[in-house]
Design a protein around this motif. Structure first.
Motif, PDB file in Angstrom:
ATOM      1  N   ALA A 119       0.802  -1.170  -0.055  1.00 12.59           N
ATOM      2  CA  ALA A 119       0.006  -0.171  -0.018  1.00 12.59           C
ATOM      3  C   ALA A 119       0.786   1.254  -0.069  1.00 12.59           C
ATOM      4  CB  ALA A 119      -1.056   0.054   1.196  1.00 12.59           C
ATOM      5  N   GLN A 120       1.928   1.466   0.819  1.00  7.83           N
ATOM      6  CA  GLN A 120       2.716   2.523   1.037  1.00  7.83           C
ATOM      7  C   GLN A 120       3.976   2.610   0.143  1.00  7.83           C
ATOM      8  OE1 GLN A 120       3.347   3.537   5.162  1.00  7.83           O
ATOM      9  NE2 GLN A 120       1.486   2.254   5.713  1.00  7.83           N
ATOM     10  N   PHE A 121       3.774   2.221  -1.405  1.00 12.94           N
ATOM     11  CA  PHE A 121       4.900   2.106  -2.193  1.00 12.94           C
ATOM     12  C   PHE A 121       5.728   3.378  -2.217  1.00 12.94           C
ATOM     13  CE2 PHE A 121       1.477   3.477  -4.780  1.00 12.94           C
ATOM     14  CZ  PHE A 121       2.141   4.393  -5.790  1.00 12.94           C
ATOM     15  N   GLY A 174       8.930  -7.947 -10.563  1.00 11.55           N
ATOM     16  CA  GLY A 174       8.943  -7.097 -11.588  1.00 11.55           C
ATOM     17  C   GLY A 174       7.636  -6.298 -12.068  1.00 11.55           C
ATOM     18  N   VAL A 175       6.537  -7.101 -11.617  1.00 12.68           N
ATOM     19  CA  VAL A 175       5.294  -6.300 -11.905  1.00 12.68           C
ATOM     20  C   VAL A 175       5.304  -5.203 -10.926  1.00 12.68           C
ATOM     21  CG1 VAL A 175       4.251  -8.430 -12.880  1.00 12.68           C
ATOM     22  CG2 VAL A 175       4.229  -8.291 -10.420  1.00 12.68           C
ATOM     23  N   TYR A 176       5.622  -5.183  -9.650  1.00 14.42           N
ATOM     24  CA  TYR A 176       5.729  -4.205  -8.916  1.00 14.42           C
ATOM     25  C   TYR A 176       6.448  -3.205  -9.057  1.00 14.42           C
ATOM     26  CZ  TYR A 176       2.963  -7.307  -5.499  1.00 14.42           C
ATOM     27  OH  TYR A 176       1.911  -8.073  -5.055  1.00 14.42           O
ATOM     28  N   ARG A 177       7.733  -3.455  -9.524  1.00 17.91           N
ATOM     29  CA  ARG A 177       8.486  -2.489 -10.252  1.00 17.91           C
ATOM     30  C   ARG A 177       8.188  -1.640 -11.293  1.00 17.91           C
ATOM     31  NH1 ARG A 177      12.893  -5.622 -12.606  1.00 17.91           N
ATOM     32  NH2 ARG A 177      14.014  -3.461 -13.028  1.00 17.91           N
ATOM     33  N   CYS A 178       7.132  -2.368 -12.296  1.00 21.48           N
ATOM     34  CA  CYS A 178       6.497  -1.605 -13.336  1.00 21.48           C
ATOM     35  C   CYS A 178       5.459  -0.629 -12.282  1.00 21.48           C
ATOM     36  CB  CYS A 178       5.856  -2.602 -14.090  1.00 21.48           C
ATOM     37  SG  CYS A 178       6.764  -3.545 -15.182  1.00 21.48           S
ATOM     38  N   GLY A 179       4.437  -1.196 -11.521  1.00 21.28           N
ATOM     39  CA  GLY A 179       3.410  -0.692 -10.893  1.00 21.28           C
ATOM     40  C   GLY A 179       3.514   0.552 -10.127  1.00 21.28           C
ATOM     41  N   PHE A 180       4.932   0.393  -9.293  1.00 24.05           N
ATOM     42  CA  PHE A 180       5.292   1.364  -8.419  1.00 24.05           C
ATOM     43  C   PHE A 180       6.153   2.397  -8.923  1.00 24.05           C
ATOM     44  CE2 PHE A 180       3.583  -1.864  -4.915  1.00 24.05           C
ATOM     45  CZ  PHE A 180       2.344  -1.337  -5.291  1.00 24.05           C
ATOM     46  N   GLY A 205     -10.815   4.252  -6.311  1.00 26.85           N
ATOM     47  CA  GLY A 205     -11.153   2.973  -5.687  1.00 26.85           C
ATOM     48  C   GLY A 205     -12.309   2.095  -6.495  1.00 26.85           C
ATOM     49  N   ILE A 206     -12.279   2.383  -7.760  1.00 27.53           N
ATOM     50  CA  ILE A 206     -13.366   1.587  -8.457  1.00 27.53           C
ATOM     51  C   ILE A 206     -12.624   0.139  -8.759  1.00 27.53           C
ATOM     52  CG2 ILE A 206     -14.314   1.272 -10.719  1.00 27.53           C
ATOM     53  CD1 ILE A 206     -14.889   4.078 -10.727  1.00 27.53           C
ATOM     54  N   VAL A 207     -13.406  -0.845  -8.562  1.00 21.57           N
ATOM     55  CA  VAL A 207     -12.864  -2.236  -8.717  1.00 21.57           C
ATOM     56  C   VAL A 207     -13.451  -2.883  -9.916  1.00 21.57           C
ATOM     57  CG1 VAL A 207     -12.624  -4.624  -7.657  1.00 21.57           C
ATOM     58  CG2 VAL A 207     -12.720  -2.805  -6.302  1.00 21.57           C
ATOM     59  N   HIS A 231      -4.330   0.919  -3.375  1.00 22.26           N
ATOM     60  CA  HIS A 231      -3.406   1.771  -3.849  1.00 22.26           C
ATOM     61  C   HIS A 231      -3.966   2.936  -4.389  1.00 22.26           C
ATOM     62  CE1 HIS A 231      -1.447  -2.586  -5.019  1.00 22.26           C
ATOM     63  NE2 HIS A 231      -1.150  -2.083  -3.681  1.00 22.26           N
ATOM     64  N   GLU A 232      -4.407   3.802  -3.686  1.00 19.94           N
ATOM     65  CA  GLU A 232      -4.833   5.107  -3.810  1.00 19.94           C
ATOM     66  C   GLU A 232      -4.008   5.998  -4.685  1.00 19.94           C
ATOM     67  OE1 GLU A 232      -5.662   7.023  -0.293  1.00 19.94           O
ATOM     68  OE2 GLU A 232      -6.944   5.525   0.652  1.00 19.94           O
ATOM     69  N   LYS A 233      -2.760   5.833  -4.847  1.00 24.47           N
ATOM     70  CA  LYS A 233      -2.082   6.909  -5.645  1.00 24.47           C
ATOM     71  C   LYS A 233      -2.137   6.261  -7.193  1.00 24.47           C
ATOM     72  CE  LYS A 233       1.523   8.492  -2.646  1.00 24.47           C
ATOM     73  NZ  LYS A 233       2.783   8.601  -2.295  1.00 24.47           N
TER      74      LYS A 233
END
Length: 311
Positions: free
Chosen positions: A4-6, A179-185, A293-295, A286-288
């Motif tokens: 959450a707090q990336f 790697g997917v986190y490295r992309c997303g964050f 917050g739409i799923v 992941h608010e940023k």
């Protein structure tokens, strides 16, 4: 693993850096670590949304350790105090008697101020976290808990294949699992594009490896397959759009899609997947990345049950 707090874990170049595991004690067969493998003594705390925790859920199920190690499932939505037991009556874990996993962290280290992560194994006698070392947890379940495996349990980390399994796992962790986190964050275009390139280059290599073999190492399921699966099963639902890993969907990569469906349809895998928890955690916490917050309603999960043709 909490994600959450990336923002607190990005480098000056915008690359996301994963927090190190704080609790790394081991539970061993002979108790030489200070913690002996003992049925009923420990509680595995997981989130069904988390790929790192999902590994331990699958391995526990495959090895038949359900009765030996109890399992607690946290709410996929965190609040300011972290992972919470709001799925349980009165919002407390019925075994540990706590409302937040952070309470077990602070019992183990009163000065702890880092993120609280899953999976974690808690000693039910002391209420303290023994380990949140997710790579070691599954290996120890395979090796140190062997006495309590069911009679027909698979050997997920066979000694003669360990070197090859480790060699496969290393780039899969770096380029795919993480790697997917490295992309997303990522917080810079350069960091994102570097991670994106690494991710899809590795997926292409894995496709080539799996084109003429059913599993990553050897002729049966191993730890390597478990580690790759927990990322692949989340790919189209989360990583493709939410983390901008959008060169292809998993369902557009024929070899990997068939391989992932093969595992999903294997007892111990598919029944541990909860797409509702997965999507709600990523898209709500992941608010940023997703401030509304739409799923998303999709994708349709029925494709996971179609014939894979790999047997």
């Amino acid at each position: 693993m909490d994600t959450a707090q990336f923002g607190k874990e990005t480098s000056r170049t915008g690359e996301w850096v994963r927090q190190a595991n704080r609790f790394t004690d081991r539970i061993t067969a002979d108790g030489s670590s200070g913690h002996r493998a003992e049925p009923g003594r420990y509680r595995l705390v997981v989130s069904l949304s988390c790929p790192w925790a999902h590994r331990s859920i699958i391995v526990r199920r495959l090895l038949g350790l359900d009765d030996a190690i109890s399992m607690a499932v946290v709410d996929p939505i965190r609040d300011e105090r972290g992972w919470r037991f709001t799925l349980d009556p009165d919002g407390r874990d019925p075994v540990l008697g706590i409302e937040y996993l952070s309470e077990a962290y602070l019992a183990g280290d009163p000065s702890y101020s880092g993120r609280v992560t899953v999976p974690s194994i808690v000693d039910t006698h002391t209420g303290k976290v023994i380990t949140n070392d997710y790579p070691r947890i599954t290996l120890d379940l395979s090796t140190e808990w062997r006495e309590f495996h069911r009679s027909d349990a698979p050997d997920l980390y066979p000694e003669h294949l360990r070197e090859e399994i480790d060699a496969v796992n290393d780039p899969v962790f770096r380029n795919v699992n993480n790697g997917v986190y490295r992309c997303g964050f990522a917080t810079s275009q350069e960091a994102y594009e570097a991670a994106y390139g690494d991710l899809f280059a590795e997926l292409d290599r894995l496709s080539e490896r799996l084109e003429n073999r059913r599993y990553l190492v050897g002729d049966t399921i191993t730890e390597a397959d478990v580690r790759l699966f927990t990322t692949l099963v989340r790919f189209d639902a989360v990583y493709h759009g939410h983390f901008k890993c959008n060169r292809n969907k998993l369902s557009e990569m024929p070899v990997l899609w068939a391989y992932a469906r093969d595992l999903f349809q294997t007892p111990g895998f598919g029944e541990t997947v909860d797409f509702d928890h997965i999507k709600r955690h990523y898209y709500v916490t992941h608010e940023k990345i997703n401030p509304t917050g739409i799923v998303p309603a999709g994708p349709d999960p029925s494709g996971w049950h179609t014939p894979h043709g790999r047997s």
